[in-house]
Design a protein around this motif. Structure first.
Motif, PDB file in Angstrom:
ATOM      1  N   ARG A 162     100.428 126.821 -30.816  1.00 28.24           N
ATOM      2  CA  ARG A 162     101.636 126.622 -31.620  1.00 28.24           C
ATOM      3  C   ARG A 162     102.701 127.680 -31.378  1.00 28.24           C
ATOM      4  O   ARG A 162     103.777 127.621 -31.964  1.00 28.24           O
ATOM      5  CB  ARG A 162     101.359 126.562 -33.138  1.00 28.24           C
ATOM      6  CG  ARG A 162     100.121 125.813 -33.560  1.00 28.24           C
ATOM      7  CD  ARG A 162     100.055 124.406 -33.059  1.00 28.24           C
ATOM      8  NE  ARG A 162     101.243 123.636 -33.409  1.00 28.24           N
ATOM      9  CZ  ARG A 162     101.569 122.478 -32.834  1.00 28.24           C
ATOM     10  NH1 ARG A 162     100.818 121.987 -31.875  1.00 28.24           N
ATOM     11  NH2 ARG A 162     102.642 121.820 -33.199  1.00 28.24           N
ATOM     12  N   GLU A 212      99.057 111.106 -35.350  1.00 30.91           N
ATOM     13  CA  GLU A 212      99.767 112.350 -35.638  1.00 30.91           C
ATOM     14  C   GLU A 212     101.043 112.087 -36.422  1.00 30.91           C
ATOM     15  O   GLU A 212     101.324 112.741 -37.433  1.00 30.91           O
ATOM     16  CB  GLU A 212     100.081 113.065 -34.333  1.00 30.91           C
ATOM     17  CG  GLU A 212     100.898 114.333 -34.489  1.00 30.91           C
ATOM     18  CD  GLU A 212     101.362 114.894 -33.152  1.00 30.91           C
ATOM     19  OE1 GLU A 212     101.392 116.119 -33.008  1.00 30.91           O
ATOM     20  OE2 GLU A 212     101.684 114.092 -32.248  1.00 30.91           O
ATOM     21  N   ASP A 245      99.990 118.294 -33.757  1.00 34.57           N
ATOM     22  CA  ASP A 245     100.592 119.021 -34.874  1.00 34.57           C
ATOM     23  C   ASP A 245     100.174 118.349 -36.172  1.00 34.57           C
ATOM     24  O   ASP A 245     100.497 117.180 -36.411  1.00 34.57           O
ATOM     25  CB  ASP A 245     102.118 118.996 -34.718  1.00 34.57           C
ATOM     26  CG  ASP A 245     102.842 119.704 -35.863  1.00 34.57           C
ATOM     27  OD1 ASP A 245     102.162 120.291 -36.727  1.00 34.57           O
ATOM     28  OD2 ASP A 245     104.090 119.654 -35.888  1.00 34.57           O
ATOM     29  N   SER A 269     100.719 120.011 -39.216  1.00 34.07           N
ATOM     30  CA  SER A 269     101.237 121.006 -40.154  1.00 34.07           C
ATOM     31  C   SER A 269     101.850 120.409 -41.414  1.00 34.07           C
ATOM     32  O   SER A 269     102.358 121.162 -42.249  1.00 34.07           O
ATOM     33  CB  SER A 269     102.269 121.903 -39.450  1.00 34.07           C
ATOM     34  OG  SER A 269     103.355 121.141 -38.961  1.00 34.07           O
ATOM     35  N   ARG A 279      95.777 123.899 -35.806  1.00 28.72           N
ATOM     36  CA  ARG A 279      96.559 122.656 -35.839  1.00 28.72           C
ATOM     37  C   ARG A 279      97.463 122.581 -37.062  1.00 28.72           C
ATOM     38  O   ARG A 279      98.446 121.833 -37.053  1.00 28.72           O
ATOM     39  CB  ARG A 279      95.635 121.423 -35.841  1.00 28.72           C
ATOM     40  CG  ARG A 279      94.760 121.223 -34.616  1.00 28.72           C
ATOM     41  CD  ARG A 279      95.554 121.200 -33.336  1.00 28.72           C
ATOM     42  NE  ARG A 279      95.504 122.486 -32.661  1.00 28.72           N
ATOM     43  CZ  ARG A 279      96.356 122.870 -31.740  1.00 28.72           C
ATOM     44  NH1 ARG A 279      97.351 122.104 -31.374  1.00 28.72           N
ATOM     45  NH2 ARG A 279      96.226 124.042 -31.153  1.00 28.72           N
ATOM     46  N   ASN A 332     102.414 126.222 -37.626  1.00 29.61           N
ATOM     47  CA  ASN A 332     103.474 126.283 -36.622  1.00 29.61           C
ATOM     48  C   ASN A 332     104.720 126.906 -37.259  1.00 29.61           C
ATOM     49  O   ASN A 332     104.688 127.378 -38.386  1.00 29.61           O
ATOM     50  CB  ASN A 332     103.772 124.907 -36.008  1.00 29.61           C
ATOM     51  CG  ASN A 332     104.379 123.929 -37.007  1.00 29.61           C
ATOM     52  OD1 ASN A 332     104.772 124.309 -38.112  1.00 29.61           O
ATOM     53  ND2 ASN A 332     104.443 122.661 -36.623  1.00 29.61           N
ATOM     54  N   GLN A 334     105.810 125.509 -40.708  1.00 24.78           N
ATOM     55  CA  GLN A 334     104.896 125.564 -41.839  1.00 24.78           C
ATOM     56  C   GLN A 334     105.387 126.616 -42.835  1.00 24.78           C
ATOM     57  O   GLN A 334     105.425 127.809 -42.540  1.00 24.78           O
ATOM     58  CB  GLN A 334     103.488 125.913 -41.362  1.00 24.78           C
ATOM     59  CG  GLN A 334     102.438 126.037 -42.451  1.00 24.78           C
ATOM     60  CD  GLN A 334     102.231 124.743 -43.211  1.00 24.78           C
ATOM     61  OE1 GLN A 334     102.960 124.487 -44.170  1.00 24.78           O
ATOM     62  NE2 GLN A 334     101.265 123.948 -42.764  1.00 24.78           N
TER      63      GLN A 334
END
Length: 449
Positions: free
Chosen positions: A29, A360, A383, A385, A408, A411, A414
């Motif tokens: 990330r 996702e 991702d 997040s 995961r 990032n 977040q």
């Protein structure tokens, strides 16, 4: 649309561009993909080969137009087709496919980018030999005549887990790309570790394990002289953590799940607890798999049923979304059936790249509140997040896989503190075995600190 790089990506690209061979070991990330593409632009590299995972192929194809203004033509190679584009993207299995490999070796590459470079961590592995070459006399020499690096002006390995299991994982990369760093340095008290056995003996704690009358294997139990190895890597490796670039690291906790003693006895049966715990202390993952294979699945199923009830309580208490990581298919099915009312999406080993992307996006932007991730399948290039909480319903003996999965949910976007919990059955072998991961994990952190 061109993306705006973060300052750390610009500094990382400059650092890479000044080095023919170099390891970019930024954590997941942090932005390794964009950094590498920017660095290739800085160097005006024309022909570029990217070796990546199956799930990484579409990620890299999308990444070149958004990170490079050069309008690079890219080609994803999955069959024995002619390589026509300047930028070619292949999967790790393709480097041992004789037809694709022959096409790769026909070209002189300005740059080879080895994404998820920990895939080549052992010279006994055919992928490692295809990329780095074959050892001669235990590593005294390296034959690169039919290796991909023999056709490259420069190589940049990328991985957020450069030592997925123990310090010996660094050897293939160092032997192939910076062998001068393995030579003796009398002034610093460093011995020559050009041969693999010398490297392993210097940086790993190990013991022999006799499998039968004819075969003995080496079991690596941890690391030693980690600071020295870190100094050997200095200048060849660039590692920025998520915290370094403003991403808060997860808080790690265990989540004890209480079940009856009768249930524990029924699950653990006549498993030799002493033997299992000794294997855990020694870091003998193969022996643990042998003893705990059926037990791990049954334990996982019991934990899954307990987790279903615990997650319902969390949702009742205000939690918005959660990621549940698991290993066994039956465990995933229990979680899916038990939590279906909250909306469930996920990725497992059977998910195609299109299915991965759809799951996702649904979790990031849609109504599903539960994401089920089979650990190996969902641990890379995704991702998650929109959730700030991840639970390992089951764990694995690989620190690399656990870390990859954990990150995961973190990032740059977040805004909440991420929490990762490892679910354990209180008072069980499962709880004790999870503690065995800490020794190898500590050795890895000492090298990469």
């Amino acid at each position: 649309m061109q993306l705006t790089p973060f300052p750390t990506q610009l500094s990382g690209a400059e650092w890479l561009s000044l080095r023919r061979h170099a390891l970019l070991a930024d954590e997941p990330r942090v932005g390794k993909t964009g950094t590498a593409i920017l660095a290739a632009d800085y160097n005006l590299d024309d022909t570029i080969l990217v070796v990546t995972t199956a799930s990484g192929r579409p990620v890299w194809k999308r990444a070149f137009p958004v990170w490079s203004p050069f309008g690079r033509q890219t080609q994803v190679v999955t069959t024995a087709a002619k390589l026509t584009a300047p930028v070619c993207i292949v999967g790790w299995p393709s480097v041992i496919n004789p037809h694709i490999r022959a096409e790769i070796l026909k070209r002189r590459w300005d740059r080879v980018i080895l994404d998820e470079a920990h895939k080549a961590k052992n010279f006994d592995n055919k992928s490692t030999q295809s990329v780095y070459g074959a050892l001669i006399d235990g590593g005294a020499e390296l034959n690169t005549s039919s290796a991909i690096i023999g056709r490259a002006k420069g190589v940049w390995p990328l991985t957020g887990t450069p030592l997925p299991h123990d310090p010996s994982d660094a050897y293939p990369m160092m032997r192939a790309l910076c062998p001068e760093r393995l030579l003796a340095d009398p002034a610093r008290g460093w011995p020559d570790v050009t041969r693999y056995e010398d490297f392993r003996n210097r940086y790993c704690k190990w013991r022999p394990k006799k499998l039968n009358r004819w075969k003995t294997i080496i079991v690596i139990m941890g690391g030693k002289n980690e600071a020295e190895l870190r100094d050997r890597l200095a200048g060849f490796m660039l590692l920025r953590t998520q915290q370094d670039v403003g991403i808060r690291p997860p808080v790690y906790e265990t989540l004890p799940l209480a079940v009856s003693e009768k249930m524990l006895r029924e699950v653990e049966g006549d498993v030799d607890r002493t033997t299992v715990l000794e294997a855990a202390r020694n870091g003998s993952t193969r022996e643990l798999d042998t003893h705990l294979g059926p037990l791990r699945r049954l334990t996982g199923e019991i934990k899954a049923r307990a987790v279903v009830e615990a997650v319902k309580d969390e949702f009742d208490g205000g939690l918005d979304k959660i990621v549940l990581a698991y290993w066994h298919k039956d465990v995933g099915q229990i979680l899916k059936d038990g939590l279906y009312q909250y909306g469930v999406v996920g990725i497992d080993g059977a998910s195609t790249p299109d299915m991965r992307g759809q799951a996702e996006q649904e979790f990031l932007h849609g109504k599903p509140r539960v994401f089920l991730g089979q650990i190996e399948a969902a641990g890379e290039a995704i991702d998650l997040s929109s959730a700030s909480v991840l639970w390992f319903v089951e764990s694995v003996f690989s620190p690399k896989s656990m870390k990859q999965m954990s990150l995961r949910i973190t990032n740059h976007t977040q805004t909440r503190q991420a929490f990762v919990r490892v679910c354990v059955l209180e008072g069980s072998i499962d709880e004790a075995v999870n503690e065995s991961l800490l020794r190898l994990w500590t050795a890895i952190r000492e090298v990469l600190a």
